[in-house]
Enzyme design. Structure first.
Site, PDB file in Angstrom:
ATOM      1  N   ALA A 236      46.718  47.018  74.663  1.00  0.00           N
ATOM      2  CA  ALA A 236      46.997  47.790  73.448  1.00  0.00           C
ATOM      3  C   ALA A 236      48.284  47.349  72.779  1.00  0.00           C
ATOM      4  O   ALA A 236      48.404  47.394  71.554  1.00  0.00           O
ATOM      5  CB  ALA A 236      47.070  49.272  73.800  1.00  0.00           C
ATOM      6  N   GLU A 239      48.150  42.387  71.799  1.00  0.00           N
ATOM      7  CA  GLU A 239      47.336  41.797  70.738  1.00  0.00           C
ATOM      8  C   GLU A 239      47.386  42.614  69.455  1.00  0.00           C
ATOM      9  O   GLU A 239      47.527  42.069  68.358  1.00  0.00           O
ATOM     10  CB  GLU A 239      45.885  41.625  71.207  1.00  0.00           C
ATOM     11  N   SER A 241      49.708  44.805  68.478  1.00  0.00           N
ATOM     12  CA  SER A 241      51.045  44.774  67.876  1.00  0.00           C
ATOM     13  C   SER A 241      51.329  43.437  67.222  1.00  0.00           C
ATOM     14  O   SER A 241      51.838  43.371  66.093  1.00  0.00           O
ATOM     15  CB  SER A 241      52.109  45.064  68.934  1.00  0.00           C
ATOM     16  N   CYS A 347      45.500  56.601  69.824  1.00  0.00           N
ATOM     17  CA  CYS A 347      46.287  55.618  70.566  1.00  0.00           C
ATOM     18  C   CYS A 347      47.600  56.207  71.071  1.00  0.00           C
ATOM     19  O   CYS A 347      48.437  56.656  70.278  1.00  0.00           O
ATOM     20  CB  CYS A 347      46.575  54.402  69.686  1.00  0.00           C
ATOM     21  N   GLU A 356      58.047  49.361  66.190  1.00  0.00           N
ATOM     22  CA  GLU A 356      58.131  47.909  66.041  1.00  0.00           C
ATOM     23  C   GLU A 356      58.052  47.518  64.566  1.00  0.00           C
ATOM     24  O   GLU A 356      58.857  46.705  64.078  1.00  0.00           O
ATOM     25  CB  GLU A 356      57.018  47.227  66.827  1.00  0.00           C
TER      26      GLU A 356
END
Length: 399
Positions: A236, A239, A241, A347, A356
């Site tokens: 999670a 890839e 992010s 999520c 991020e």
């Protein structure tokens, strides 16, 4: 530029950044569109926003636990069972509730805020590498991929001495240019690594998430469950992010007015990130759901045992839910998008993904205010049949 391989199911189809016209047609026609899943089984495509919320929001009627895990059709049953252990994505309440309760405290916005200094430090280091590489550098290789990997390593407590080998195996596990058997080997190496890491944390815990789980719930979690949790967080957090960062940069670079508005008004970032998440919807569908009894979705009779795939991009571009959805508008007030799913399977890493993006994009635009694509957008190679939509490379330039 449209990139669709013949074997790729309808709900993976894109036209460049946006969902393909076939998905829009499936959303606009009555009922549901029938297609074939990546594992060769018939599956209904749920493309309308309200229908998507219905399917995602009812785990009793639409089960994750009984649906086959993506993306392989012919896995050994023992391997499938192993992947299910510790996976929030492949479980339903009450098992899902038990696992999520243990993890939830580590993914509150307040807890994730504690990671912000490290995310900022990693971002600065990646931007230094990008600048050192010079105009023509690849934003995927120099920023998106390493940042996503390093943040997950920080979260899980991967020792710095393991980073090079760890990053190499992670890249191999998601590299769709490799044969499935090669990716399976890499995935096996990751599970073996996480099993060893969990064992080390049991004897010498640190202040990372894995150590906290062991300290607070070590008697409740098996080694297999700890390994599964790590694998899930990697899948999670790496890839999706990396793709969100690279594709977010791409969409800003192909929308100069929006790029300029965010560059000139950093206070816009929180709102901009929500619009980028909606607009891009990098996760095509997530885990297939299986109907547990006969029902009706969007006027379509669905039989017990039928599989359903929710097209997140189609739902997030539904004009019944969002005005002028194919237009990017960083000032749009949007909070109810489905980029992170909906319901009990929303999520758990959403606060980290947001942190991020809100850290990286302002830093990138401050450091490179003249950032531009170094190639024609039509030359970009999009990833096909991966969990998250993305590009293989994103060459950029600046003056």
């Amino acid at each position: 530029m449209t990139e669709i391989a013949p074997q790729v199911p309808l709900f993976f189809h894109r036209d460049g950044l946006l969902p393909a016209a076939a998905l829009a047609a499936a959303r606009d026609e009555p009922g549901l569109r029938r297609t074939v899943s990546p594992f060769g089984q018939p599956i209904w495509v749920v493309a309308r926003y309200e229908d998507a919320r219905t399917v995602l929001g009812d785990p009793e009627l639409f089960s994750n636990d009984s649906a086959p895990p993506m993306p392989s059709a012919d896995d050994d049953p023992a391997a499938v069972d192993e992947r299910r252990v510790g996976s929030l994505l492949l479980s339903d309440p009450p098992e899902h509730t038990r696992l999520r309760r243990m993890l939830a405290a580590e993914f509150t916005a307040r807890r994730i805020a504690r990671l912000e200094p490290r995310i900022a430090e990693i971002t600065a280091r990646c931007l230094d590498a990008l600048e050192a590489r010079g105009p023509g550098a690849d934003l995927v290789a120099e920023l998106a991929d390493p940042l996503a990997t390093l943040v997950i390593c920080e979260l899980l407590g991967v020792p710095h001495g393991d980073l090079d080998e760890f990053q190499s195996v992670v890249r191999a596990s998601v590299d769709t240019t490799k044969w499935r058997a090669d990716r399976d080997v890499a995935e096996g190496k990751l599970r073996e690594y996480f099993g060893g890491l969990a064992a080390r944390k049991r004897t010498a815990p640190g202040d990372d998430l894995l150590s906290t789980l062991i300290r607070e719930h070590g008697d409740e979690l098996s080694d297999g469950e700890l390994t599964g949790v790590c694998s899930l967080l990697l899948a999670a957090g790496y890839e999706t992010s990396s793709s969100s960062l690279a594709m977010g940069a791409l969409v800003l670079l192909t929308h100069p007015a929006q790029f300029a508005s965010l560059r000139d008004d950093p206070e816009l970032i929180d709102n901009a990130v929500e619009e980028l998440l909606r607009y891009l919807s990098v996760v095509h569908s997530g885990v297939a759901r299986k109907a547990t009894r006969d029902t009706v979705v969007g006027g379509q009779p669905v039989a017990a045992g039928d599989l359903l795939a929710v097209s997140i991009p189609a739902a997030n571009h539904d004009p019944a839910a969002f005005a002028d959805p194919r237009a990017l508008d960083l000032t749009r007030r949007v909070r109810a998008h489905l980029a992170f799913g909906h319901g009990v399977h929303h999520c758990i890493g959403a606060p980290l993904a947001r942190r991020e993006m809100t850290t990286v994009f302002p830093a990138l635009l401050r450091r490179f205010p003249s950032l531009a694509l170094a190639v024609d957008p039509a030359e970009l190679r999009y990833r096909v049949a991966t969990v998250a939509h993305g590009v293989h490379e994103l060459p950029v330039t600046w003056s």
